[in-house]
Design a protein around this motif. Structure first.
Motif, PDB file in Angstrom:
ATOM      1  N   ARG A 151     -13.615   9.907 -64.515  1.00 11.05           N
ATOM      2  CA  ARG A 151     -12.846  10.545 -63.446  1.00 11.05           C
ATOM      3  C   ARG A 151     -11.743   9.621 -62.934  1.00 11.05           C
ATOM      4  O   ARG A 151     -10.609  10.038 -62.719  1.00 11.05           O
ATOM      5  CB  ARG A 151     -13.763  10.957 -62.290  1.00 11.05           C
ATOM      6  N   ASN A 152     -12.084   8.355 -62.757  1.00 13.90           N
ATOM      7  CA  ASN A 152     -11.082   7.399 -62.280  1.00 13.90           C
ATOM      8  C   ASN A 152      -9.953   7.218 -63.288  1.00 13.90           C
ATOM      9  O   ASN A 152      -8.774   7.136 -62.921  1.00 13.90           O
ATOM     10  CB  ASN A 152     -11.743   6.055 -61.972  1.00 13.90           C
ATOM     11  N   ALA A 153     -10.306   7.149 -64.567  1.00 14.22           N
ATOM     12  CA  ALA A 153      -9.295   6.974 -65.611  1.00 14.22           C
ATOM     13  C   ALA A 153      -8.350   8.172 -65.663  1.00 14.22           C
ATOM     14  O   ALA A 153      -7.127   8.017 -65.817  1.00 14.22           O
ATOM     15  CB  ALA A 153      -9.959   6.767 -66.968  1.00 14.22           C
ATOM     16  N   TYR A 165      -3.283  14.796 -52.092  1.00 16.88           N
ATOM     17  CA  TYR A 165      -4.614  14.326 -52.457  1.00 16.88           C
ATOM     18  C   TYR A 165      -4.640  13.919 -53.931  1.00 16.88           C
ATOM     19  O   TYR A 165      -4.065  14.598 -54.787  1.00 16.88           O
ATOM     20  CB  TYR A 165      -5.665  15.415 -52.222  1.00 16.88           C
ATOM     21  N   SER A 166      -5.325  12.816 -54.215  1.00 15.33           N
ATOM     22  CA  SER A 166      -5.512  12.374 -55.598  1.00 15.33           C
ATOM     23  C   SER A 166      -7.006  12.401 -55.931  1.00 15.33           C
ATOM     24  O   SER A 166      -7.846  12.680 -55.069  1.00 15.33           O
ATOM     25  CB  SER A 166      -4.960  10.958 -55.788  1.00 15.33           C
ATOM     26  N   HIS A 167      -7.352  12.126 -57.195  1.00 16.17           N
ATOM     27  CA  HIS A 167      -8.736  12.082 -57.663  1.00 16.17           C
ATOM     28  C   HIS A 167      -9.469  13.399 -57.397  1.00 16.17           C
ATOM     29  O   HIS A 167     -10.663  13.405 -57.069  1.00 16.17           O
ATOM     30  CB  HIS A 167      -9.492  10.918 -57.015  1.00 16.17           C
ATOM     31  N   CYS A 168      -8.751  14.515 -57.529  1.00 16.11           N
ATOM     32  CA  CYS A 168      -9.369  15.832 -57.306  1.00 16.11           C
ATOM     33  C   CYS A 168     -10.046  16.296 -58.600  1.00 16.11           C
ATOM     34  O   CYS A 168      -9.372  16.579 -59.600  1.00 16.11           O
ATOM     35  CB  CYS A 168      -8.319  16.847 -56.871  1.00 16.11           C
ATOM     36  N   THR A 169     -11.361  16.351 -58.590  1.00 20.84           N
ATOM     37  CA  THR A 169     -12.135  16.798 -59.750  1.00 20.84           C
ATOM     38  C   THR A 169     -13.316  17.631 -59.267  1.00 20.84           C
ATOM     39  O   THR A 169     -13.650  17.653 -58.083  1.00 20.84           O
ATOM     40  CB  THR A 169     -12.688  15.618 -60.575  1.00 20.84           C
ATOM     41  N   PHE A 170     -13.966  18.298 -60.213  1.00 24.20           N
ATOM     42  CA  PHE A 170     -15.233  18.980 -59.947  1.00 24.20           C
ATOM     43  C   PHE A 170     -16.155  18.666 -61.119  1.00 24.20           C
ATOM     44  O   PHE A 170     -15.716  18.620 -62.270  1.00 24.20           O
ATOM     45  CB  PHE A 170     -15.040  20.496 -59.826  1.00 24.20           C
ATOM     46  N   GLN A 171     -17.419  18.441 -60.822  1.00 25.88           N
ATOM     47  CA  GLN A 171     -18.360  18.184 -61.916  1.00 25.88           C
ATOM     48  C   GLN A 171     -19.637  18.976 -61.703  1.00 25.88           C
ATOM     49  O   GLN A 171     -20.055  19.240 -60.577  1.00 25.88           O
ATOM     50  CB  GLN A 171     -18.675  16.696 -62.044  1.00 25.88           C
ATOM     51  N   SER A 172     -20.234  19.378 -62.797  1.00 29.86           N
ATOM     52  CA  SER A 172     -21.526  20.059 -62.769  1.00 29.86           C
ATOM     53  C   SER A 172     -22.391  19.478 -63.877  1.00 29.86           C
ATOM     54  O   SER A 172     -21.884  19.004 -64.895  1.00 29.86           O
ATOM     55  CB  SER A 172     -21.351  21.568 -62.943  1.00 29.86           C
ATOM     56  N   ALA A 173     -23.698  19.492 -63.656  1.00 32.30           N
ATOM     57  CA  ALA A 173     -24.638  18.889 -64.608  1.00 32.30           C
ATOM     58  C   ALA A 173     -25.103  19.905 -65.654  1.00 32.30           C
ATOM     59  O   ALA A 173     -25.159  21.105 -65.394  1.00 32.30           O
ATOM     60  CB  ALA A 173     -25.840  18.317 -63.867  1.00 32.30           C
ATOM     61  N   GLY A 174     -25.403  19.401 -66.822  1.00 32.07           N
ATOM     62  CA  GLY A 174     -25.917  20.250 -67.897  1.00 32.07           C
ATOM     63  C   GLY A 174     -26.425  19.398 -69.032  1.00 32.07           C
ATOM     64  O   GLY A 174     -26.533  18.169 -68.916  1.00 32.07           O
ATOM     65  N   HIS A 200     -22.274  15.532 -67.731  1.00 29.54           N
ATOM     66  CA  HIS A 200     -21.505  16.167 -66.671  1.00 29.54           C
ATOM     67  C   HIS A 200     -20.315  16.902 -67.286  1.00 29.54           C
ATOM     68  O   HIS A 200     -19.671  16.400 -68.206  1.00 29.54           O
ATOM     69  CB  HIS A 200     -20.984  15.143 -65.662  1.00 29.54           C
ATOM     70  N   ARG A 201     -20.066  18.081 -66.771  1.00 28.56           N
ATOM     71  CA  ARG A 201     -18.831  18.812 -67.085  1.00 28.56           C
ATOM     72  C   ARG A 201     -17.820  18.438 -65.994  1.00 28.56           C
ATOM     73  O   ARG A 201     -17.997  18.782 -64.822  1.00 28.56           O
ATOM     74  CB  ARG A 201     -19.082  20.315 -67.082  1.00 28.56           C
ATOM     75  N   VAL A 202     -16.796  17.682 -66.337  1.00 28.13           N
ATOM     76  CA  VAL A 202     -15.795  17.212 -65.384  1.00 28.13           C
ATOM     77  C   VAL A 202     -14.534  18.053 -65.552  1.00 28.13           C
ATOM     78  O   VAL A 202     -13.990  18.160 -66.647  1.00 28.13           O
ATOM     79  CB  VAL A 202     -15.477  15.720 -65.591  1.00 28.13           C
ATOM     80  N   GLU A 203     -14.071  18.645 -64.444  1.00 27.87           N
ATOM     81  CA  GLU A 203     -12.879  19.498 -64.468  1.00 27.87           C
ATOM     82  C   GLU A 203     -11.801  18.902 -63.568  1.00 27.87           C
ATOM     83  O   GLU A 203     -12.090  18.373 -62.501  1.00 27.87           O
ATOM     84  CB  GLU A 203     -13.215  20.910 -63.968  1.00 27.87           C
ATOM     85  N   THR A 204     -10.572  19.030 -64.011  1.00 31.16           N
ATOM     86  CA  THR A 204      -9.439  18.589 -63.192  1.00 31.16           C
ATOM     87  C   THR A 204      -8.187  19.305 -63.674  1.00 31.16           C
ATOM     88  O   THR A 204      -8.211  20.017 -64.685  1.00 31.16           O
ATOM     89  CB  THR A 204      -9.271  17.058 -63.254  1.00 31.16           C
ATOM     90  N   ILE A 205      -7.078  19.121 -62.941  1.00 34.60           N
ATOM     91  CA  ILE A 205      -5.809  19.705 -63.351  1.00 34.60           C
ATOM     92  C   ILE A 205      -4.852  18.592 -63.749  1.00 34.60           C
ATOM     93  O   ILE A 205      -4.907  17.486 -63.208  1.00 34.60           O
ATOM     94  CB  ILE A 205      -5.180  20.577 -62.249  1.00 34.60           C
ATOM     95  N   VAL A 206      -3.982  18.909 -64.705  1.00 31.24           N
ATOM     96  CA  VAL A 206      -3.039  17.924 -65.231  1.00 31.24           C
ATOM     97  C   VAL A 206      -1.655  18.566 -65.352  1.00 31.24           C
ATOM     98  O   VAL A 206      -1.532  19.639 -65.942  1.00 31.24           O
ATOM     99  CB  VAL A 206      -3.469  17.430 -66.639  1.00 31.24           C
TER     100      VAL A 206
END
Length: 368
Positions: A151-153, A165-174, A200-206
């Protein structure tokens, strides 16, 4: 220590992409080659003969300029002309020249943003929008213990920015499953056996303009040799990109007071203005360089004043008649970008190359 010129320009173009430039502009490599090692880079507004002489004296390998050396087409290179002498010296001393003009005007953090920042203008937006950056949804699947580093990278590469805002992500476990086949070198599991991993499923926008850099950072931070990820185009509007800037001062001041602030912050000995010096100003539009053709856009944005260079007589009259104050501090105020670029590129490229700002005078006008 040295860096390849091409790598330096790659870092620069992440800040100021070439495709931001207007169709009529001439940006990019002007003289020389980017396929060479570079130890010292000079940042300058213009490429005049005294600037090139300074570059020779200081053993500069690459010049990054705002104003293109080659703007109109050359039909001959006469070494007796100023332009010819410049080109001869650049080739003779193996100094490459790269120009970023209207793309650096438009870019976030470019000329116009620096000009607005120096005047402490708030809630800044483009004066005229030219495009919006497309947004991409990035979804990455990563082992739980590596999700924070990933996430940080991603965020440091430019993903996950929403407004202020920076570092905007969402994560869910699976649970992820995979079977390493012959020829693989799995980080987890063995060849031929199905492996189950808590992930973790990590989601973000780019922004699309930062997608390549983000994917590179993702693969570097991810422990797997084959990264599972998805890309989804979004309808959401990205960041506005455009010409000039408009925003508001924190409090009203008079046109006379703003003229004094402009002189101090842009380091000019004198300026021209249109309007009542005692009128109050709060909404400010600006455009570095020659921006007189956008006076109507400034008025449509309900600006109290428009700051730009090279204002001609009849358009100054038009501005006065429509009730728009204008401040003309000259074209050369774009020099404010050079020290900013020097610091940003030095930070990006580290100590392997030295970035300096030209000390040569390129302002042609003198004041009495």
């Amino acid at each position: 220590m040295t860096l390849q010129a091409s790598l330096i320009i790659k870092q620069f173009e992440e800040m100021s992409p070439k495709h931001y430039a207007f169709d009529w502009d001439n940006v990019g490599l002007q003289v020389g080659t980017l396929n060479k090692p570079v130890a010292k880079v000079m940042i300058t507004l213009d490429v005049l003969e005294n600037v090139v002489d300074e570059a020779i004296e200081k053993s500069v390998d690459l010049i990054i300029a705002h104003h293109p050396l080659l703007f109109t087409s050359l039909k001959q290179i006469d070494l007796e002309t100023p332009k010819g002498r410049i080109i001869k010296k650049l080739i003779q001393y193996d100094i490459a020249v790269y120009a970023a003009h209207t793309n650096l005007d438009v870019a976030v953090g470019g000329v116009n943003d620096v000009m607005a920042e120096l005047l402490h203008i708030q809630n800044v937006e483009p004066l005229i929008e030219t495009e919006k950056d497309e947004l991409i949804k990035l979804v990455v699947f990563v082992p739980e213990d590596y999700s924070e580093g990933l996430r940080n990278a991603l965020s440091e590469a430019g993903a996950g920015h929403i407004g202020a805002y920076s570092h905007c992500t969402f994560q869910s476990a699976g649970q992820g499953t995979f079977k390493p086949l012959d020829g693989t070198n799995p980080f987890i599991g063995k060849q031929g056996a199905i492996e189950r991993v808590d992930e973790h499923r990590v989601e973000t926008i780019v922004p699309k303009t930062k997608l390549a850099k983000t994917l590179k950072a993702m693969k570097k931070a991810h422990p797997y040799e084959e990264v599972a990820y998805d890309l989804y185009p979004l309808v959401n509007e990205g960041e506005s990109i455009g010409v000039g800037r408009v925003g508001r001062l924190s409090k009203e001041i008079t046109l006379r007071e703003l003229c004094e602030v402009v002189k101090e912050q842009y380091d000019v000995p004198a300026l021209r203005y249109v309007g009542d010096p005692d009128q109050t100003i709060q909404t400010v539009a600006l455009l570095g360089g020659s921006g007189e053709k956008y006076i109507h856009a400034a008025k449509e944005k309900e600006a109290d004043v428009y700051i730009t260079g090279d204002l001609t007589f009849h358009l100054a009259q038009d501005a006065e008649q429509m009730g728009l104050a204008v401040i003309d501090p000259g074209h050369h105020v774009e020099k404010v970008i050079t020290s900013k670029l020097q610091r940003r590129l030095q930070k990006k490229c580290g100590t392997d190359v030295d970035f300096i700002v030209s000390n040569s005078q390129t302002e042609p006008f003198r004041f009495m």
